[in-house]
Design a protein around this motif. Structure first.
Motif, PDB file in Angstrom:
ATOM      1  N   ASP A 294       0.833  -1.195   0.000  1.00  0.00           N
ATOM      2  CA  ASP A 294       0.000   0.000   0.000  1.00  0.00           C
ATOM      3  C   ASP A 294       0.876   1.256   0.000  1.00  0.00           C
ATOM      4  OD1 ASP A 294      -2.317  -1.446   0.056  1.00  0.00           O
ATOM      5  OD2 ASP A 294      -2.745  -1.110   2.178  1.00  0.00           O
TER       6      ASP A 294
ATOM      7  N   SER B 231      -1.487   5.482   3.700  1.00  0.00           N
ATOM      8  CA  SER B 231      -2.847   5.322   3.169  1.00  0.00           C
ATOM      9  C   SER B 231      -3.709   4.475   4.085  1.00  0.00           C
ATOM     10  CB  SER B 231      -2.792   4.682   1.776  1.00  0.00           C
ATOM     11  OG  SER B 231      -2.232   3.383   1.855  1.00  0.00           O
TER      12      SER B 231
ATOM     13  N   ASP C 104      -8.012   2.571   4.228  1.00  0.00           N
ATOM     14  CA  ASP C 104      -9.305   2.365   3.589  1.00  0.00           C
ATOM     15  C   ASP C 104     -10.321   3.380   4.087  1.00  0.00           C
ATOM     16  OD1 ASP C 104      -8.554  -0.060   2.183  1.00  0.00           O
ATOM     17  OD2 ASP C 104      -8.578  -1.055   4.132  1.00  0.00           O
TER      18      ASP C 104
ATOM     19  N   ILE D  91      -3.629  -0.474  -2.312  1.00  0.00           N
ATOM     20  CA  ILE D  91      -3.829   0.961  -2.477  1.00  0.00           C
ATOM     21  C   ILE D  91      -2.630   1.533  -3.239  1.00  0.00           C
ATOM     22  CG2 ILE D  91      -4.067   3.190  -1.322  1.00  0.00           C
ATOM     23  CD1 ILE D  91      -5.379   1.754   1.013  1.00  0.00           C
TER      24      ILE D  91
ATOM     25  N   TYR E   5      -3.530   7.464  -2.712  1.00  0.00           N
ATOM     26  CA  TYR E   5      -4.330   7.871  -1.553  1.00  0.00           C
ATOM     27  C   TYR E   5      -4.199   9.375  -1.374  1.00  0.00           C
ATOM     28  CZ  TYR E   5      -5.926   8.446   3.269  1.00  0.00           C
ATOM     29  OH  TYR E   5      -6.595   8.853   4.403  1.00  0.00           O
TER      30      TYR E   5
ATOM     31  N   THR F  65     -11.789  12.955   0.241  1.00  0.00           N
ATOM     32  CA  THR F  65     -10.781  11.946   0.516  1.00  0.00           C
ATOM     33  C   THR F  65     -10.924  10.858  -0.531  1.00  0.00           C
ATOM     34  OG1 THR F  65     -11.043  12.352   2.898  1.00  0.00           O
ATOM     35  CG2 THR F  65      -9.817  10.379   2.255  1.00  0.00           C
TER      36      THR F  65
ATOM     37  N   VAL G 254      -9.307   7.052  -2.415  1.00  0.00           N
ATOM     38  CA  VAL G 254      -8.457   5.867  -2.393  1.00  0.00           C
ATOM     39  C   VAL G 254      -8.574   5.192  -3.757  1.00  0.00           C
ATOM     40  CG1 VAL G 254      -7.956   3.655  -1.286  1.00  0.00           C
ATOM     41  CG2 VAL G 254      -8.925   5.511   0.064  1.00  0.00           C
TER      42      VAL G 254
ATOM     43  N   TYR H 287      -7.556   1.638  -5.701  1.00  0.00           N
ATOM     44  CA  TYR H 287      -7.063   0.274  -5.515  1.00  0.00           C
ATOM     45  C   TYR H 287      -6.666  -0.340  -6.853  1.00  0.00           C
ATOM     46  CZ  TYR H 287      -9.520   0.509  -0.990  1.00  0.00           C
ATOM     47  OH  TYR H 287      -9.958   0.862   0.261  1.00  0.00           O
TER      48      TYR H 287
END
Length: 268
Positions: A20, A24, A26, A38, A41, A76, A78, A80
């Motif tokens: 990741d 970062s 979730d 991730i 982020y 915010t 994220v 993946y």
């Protein structure tokens, strides 16, 4: 031998964690797919945000779309990268279903070329080049969380790139001021009905509302092969009103599903 095993286990755990992006995490509202990593982020930052409610295109250097939600607040995000055994569609569906279980309202949902150009979503909307891929392999969804968090929006975007790598982007936006009334598009209602088999409108407890009547009738008339049943306190009134809006009577039945508002179910 035991110390070697412990060393191997430690190395595997450290590698998994290091996969990741540093720092970062979730977003609590959307569970991570197993073995997803991730790769981008962006922590909460205050900004003016515009979320399209239609297919996007660029004309004379300007982004164009049929509708939008615009507000100031904290965003915010994220991104993946998905493991080879899971597709972008699977990750997108899992995220959507998790949000719908929290009673989130779908505002706009498009797939493939109905969304417009992937390059515009990647670079102009989300500012993330990792999300650029095939126009046929994309999906976008904007949702509004249920009260008391109804000033929060969640955007999902999935894509498969030319190298077959698949990505899911999740963005949570908390508006600084009340968002007011936000309505889904008729095409989104139809896509939701065909994908989940039902539509729930818990707030539509009274006689047919003109605004929602237009949205629902237009959605149903986008595919005239579908038959549905209507349930709720005023189901028959809604049925007659939808017929008055041009939905064929043979496509509408009165159902018996219990609930506080209007419930529409797809008849298979």
């Amino acid at each position: 031998m035991r110390s070697l095993s412990l060393l191997a286990l430690c190395s595997f755990s450290c590698l998994s964690f290091a996969a990741d992006v540093p720092g970062s995490q979730d977003l609590p509202i959307v569970p991570r797919m197993v073995d997803a990593q991730i790769v981008d982020y962006r922590p909460a930052v205050e900004l003016e945000r515009i979320y399209p409610l239609g297919s996007i295109r660029k004309i004379s250097g300007q982004l164009r779309f049929d509708g939008q939600v615009s507000a100031r607040g904290n965003a915010t995000s994220v991104t993946y990268e998905l493991p080879p055994e899971h597709s972008a569609t699977q990750a997108f569906t899992a995220a959507r279903e998790a949000l719908q279980k929290q009673d989130a309202q779908l505002l706009f949902w498009c797939q493939a070329r109905d969304c417009g150009e992937s390059s515009l979503w990647a670079n102009e909307v989300f500012g993330n080049a990792k999300l650029y891929g095939s126009d046929n392999e994309q999906a976008y969804l904007l949702l509004r969380l249920a009260a008391p968090h109804d000033n929060t929006l969640v955007a999902l975007y999935s894509i498969t790139r030319g190298n077959r790598k698949a990505y899911l982007h999740v963005e949570q936006f908390e508006a600084a001021a009340p968002l007011g009334d936000l309505l889904p598009t008729s095409a989104t209602l139809l896509r939701e009905l065909k994908s989940t088999g039902e539509l729930d409108f818990p707030k539509l407890t009274d006689a047919p509302d003109d605004t929602w009547l237009r949205l629902i009738s237009r959605g149903l008339n986008l595919d005239t092969t579908l038959r549905t049943s209507l349930s709720g306190p005023n189901a028959e009134a809604w049925r007659q009103a939808l017929i008055g809006q041009g939905v064929r009577a043979a496509r509408l039945e009165t159902g018996s599903v219990e609930g506080s508002g209007l419930h529409i179910e797809l008849l298979r």
